[in-house]
Design an enzyme around this catalytic site. Sequence first.
Site, PDB file in Angstrom:
ATOM      1  N   GLY A   1       0.773  -1.245   0.000  1.00 60.41           N
ATOM      2  CA  GLY A   1       0.000   0.000   0.000  1.00 60.41           C
ATOM      3  C   GLY A   1       0.799   1.287   0.000  1.00 60.41           C
ATOM      4  O   GLY A   1       0.340   2.299  -0.527  1.00 60.41           O
TER       5      GLY A   1
ATOM      6  N   GLU B   1       3.714   4.429   5.898  1.00 58.53           N
ATOM      7  CA  GLU B   1       2.465   3.666   5.906  1.00 58.53           C
ATOM      8  C   GLU B   1       1.450   4.364   4.989  1.00 58.53           C
ATOM      9  O   GLU B   1       1.495   5.579   4.805  1.00 58.53           O
ATOM     10  CB  GLU B   1       1.993   3.603   7.374  1.00 58.53           C
ATOM     11  CG  GLU B   1       0.797   2.790   7.728  1.00 58.53           C
ATOM     12  CD  GLU B   1       0.702   1.359   7.258  1.00 58.53           C
ATOM     13  OE1 GLU B   1       0.864   1.118   6.049  1.00 58.53           O
ATOM     14  OE2 GLU B   1       0.376   0.493   8.086  1.00 58.53           O
ATOM     15  N   ASP B   2       0.578   3.587   4.382  1.00 61.84           N
ATOM     16  CA  ASP B   2      -0.461   4.171   3.523  1.00 61.84           C
ATOM     17  C   ASP B   2      -1.595   4.752   4.363  1.00 61.84           C
ATOM     18  O   ASP B   2      -2.012   5.886   4.182  1.00 61.84           O
ATOM     19  CB  ASP B   2      -1.005   3.143   2.513  1.00 61.84           C
ATOM     20  CG  ASP B   2      -1.468   1.836   3.162  1.00 61.84           C
ATOM     21  OD1 ASP B   2      -1.318   1.658   4.396  1.00 61.84           O
ATOM     22  OD2 ASP B   2      -1.984   0.968   2.434  1.00 61.84           O
TER      23      ASP B   2
ATOM     24  N   ASP C   1      -5.326   2.749  10.649  1.00 61.02           N
ATOM     25  CA  ASP C   1      -6.735   2.468  10.892  1.00 61.02           C
ATOM     26  C   ASP C   1      -6.889   2.074  12.366  1.00 61.02           C
ATOM     27  O   ASP C   1      -6.907   2.937  13.226  1.00 61.02           O
ATOM     28  CB  ASP C   1      -7.126   1.351   9.913  1.00 61.02           C
ATOM     29  CG  ASP C   1      -8.605   1.057   9.856  1.00 61.02           C
ATOM     30  OD1 ASP C   1      -9.397   1.969  10.102  1.00 61.02           O
ATOM     31  OD2 ASP C   1      -8.971  -0.093   9.564  1.00 61.02           O
TER      32      ASP C   1
ATOM     33  N   VAL D   1     -11.312   3.583   1.804  1.00 60.96           N
ATOM     34  CA  VAL D   1     -10.710   4.308   0.684  1.00 60.96           C
ATOM     35  C   VAL D   1      -9.813   3.419  -0.165  1.00 60.96           C
ATOM     36  O   VAL D   1      -9.248   2.434   0.327  1.00 60.96           O
ATOM     37  CB  VAL D   1      -9.908   5.531   1.188  1.00 60.96           C
ATOM     38  CG1 VAL D   1     -10.839   6.601   1.720  1.00 60.96           C
ATOM     39  CG2 VAL D   1      -8.886   5.143   2.243  1.00 60.96           C
TER      40      VAL D   1
ATOM     41  N   ASP E   1      -5.850  -0.596  -1.639  1.00 62.09           N
ATOM     42  CA  ASP E   1      -6.612  -1.558  -2.429  1.00 62.09           C
ATOM     43  C   ASP E   1      -7.923  -1.953  -1.766  1.00 62.09           C
ATOM     44  O   ASP E   1      -8.107  -1.804  -0.563  1.00 62.09           O
ATOM     45  CB  ASP E   1      -5.798  -2.833  -2.616  1.00 62.09           C
ATOM     46  CG  ASP E   1      -5.727  -3.662  -1.318  1.00 62.09           C
ATOM     47  OD1 ASP E   1      -5.237  -3.129  -0.310  1.00 62.09           O
ATOM     48  OD2 ASP E   1      -6.183  -4.816  -1.321  1.00 62.09           O
TER      49      ASP E   1
ATOM     50  N   ARG F   1      -5.319  -0.092  -6.762  1.00 63.40           N
ATOM     51  CA  ARG F   1      -4.104   0.526  -6.207  1.00 63.40           C
ATOM     52  C   ARG F   1      -3.572   1.635  -7.104  1.00 63.40           C
ATOM     53  O   ARG F   1      -3.002   2.607  -6.630  1.00 63.40           O
ATOM     54  CB  ARG F   1      -3.004  -0.518  -6.016  1.00 63.40           C
ATOM     55  CG  ARG F   1      -3.261  -1.493  -4.881  1.00 63.40           C
ATOM     56  CD  ARG F   1      -1.973  -2.251  -4.548  1.00 63.40           C
ATOM     57  NE  ARG F   1      -2.214  -3.449  -3.765  1.00 63.40           N
ATOM     58  CZ  ARG F   1      -2.317  -3.481  -2.439  1.00 63.40           C
ATOM     59  NH1 ARG F   1      -2.235  -2.385  -1.740  1.00 63.40           N
ATOM     60  NH2 ARG F   1      -2.525  -4.621  -1.813  1.00 63.40           N
TER      61      ARG F   1
END
Length: 172
Positions: free
Chosen positions: A42, A97-98, A101, A151, A157, A163
């Site tokens: 990600g 990090e993408d 969460d 998202v 993804d 992606r």
Amino acid sequence: MDIAVETLIDQETLERRICEMAAELDQTFDGKEVRVIGILKGSIYFMCELTKRMKTPVTLDFLSISSYGNGMESSGVIHFDKDLDEPIEGKDVLLVEDIMDTGRTLSYLLKVLQERNPASLRVITLLDKPSRRLVKIEPWMTGFTIPDRFVVGFGLDYAQNYRNLPYIGVIE
Ligand code: IMP
Ligand code: MG
């Protein structure tokens, strides 16, 4: 996959913020080399866009750890798929990090990486969904704080799709 994607953060807004972040990183590291670690898969788009705008000398490494199944819900299971190629002892490390969460992935990773004695260890995330946090942990730098929506795009993804969207979108 043929599900409607609605734009949440457009390309221009992403680019502007990433430029700001790169400039802040240059100030922080002040010319000292930094080991940038991307969490596969990600974070790769963010990592590329960020590091190519930095003047700080960087070396790159990657690791892969899975915390999500093929859906929208966390499996709760964290698994190390690929470790780093190089040791990080004594290095200034920037973990990319993408999205943050629940925070489970990062809290696990930070514990593992801290044991390897880096000189410093910072987490930068493109997106943050603080309302979903289950573990008490905050990124050092965040691109965008977003609401609790699922998202995709810019590396993120849904079941390995989307992606390569050049923007951040929401799927319902
Ligand atoms: P955490 O351990 O719950 O913080 O999960 C972080 C990881 O979950 C991220 O690196 C993503 O791979 C995935 N993830 C969390 N939220 C989203 C989302 O909205 N879209 C896509 N992937 C997500
Ligand atoms: Mg994922």
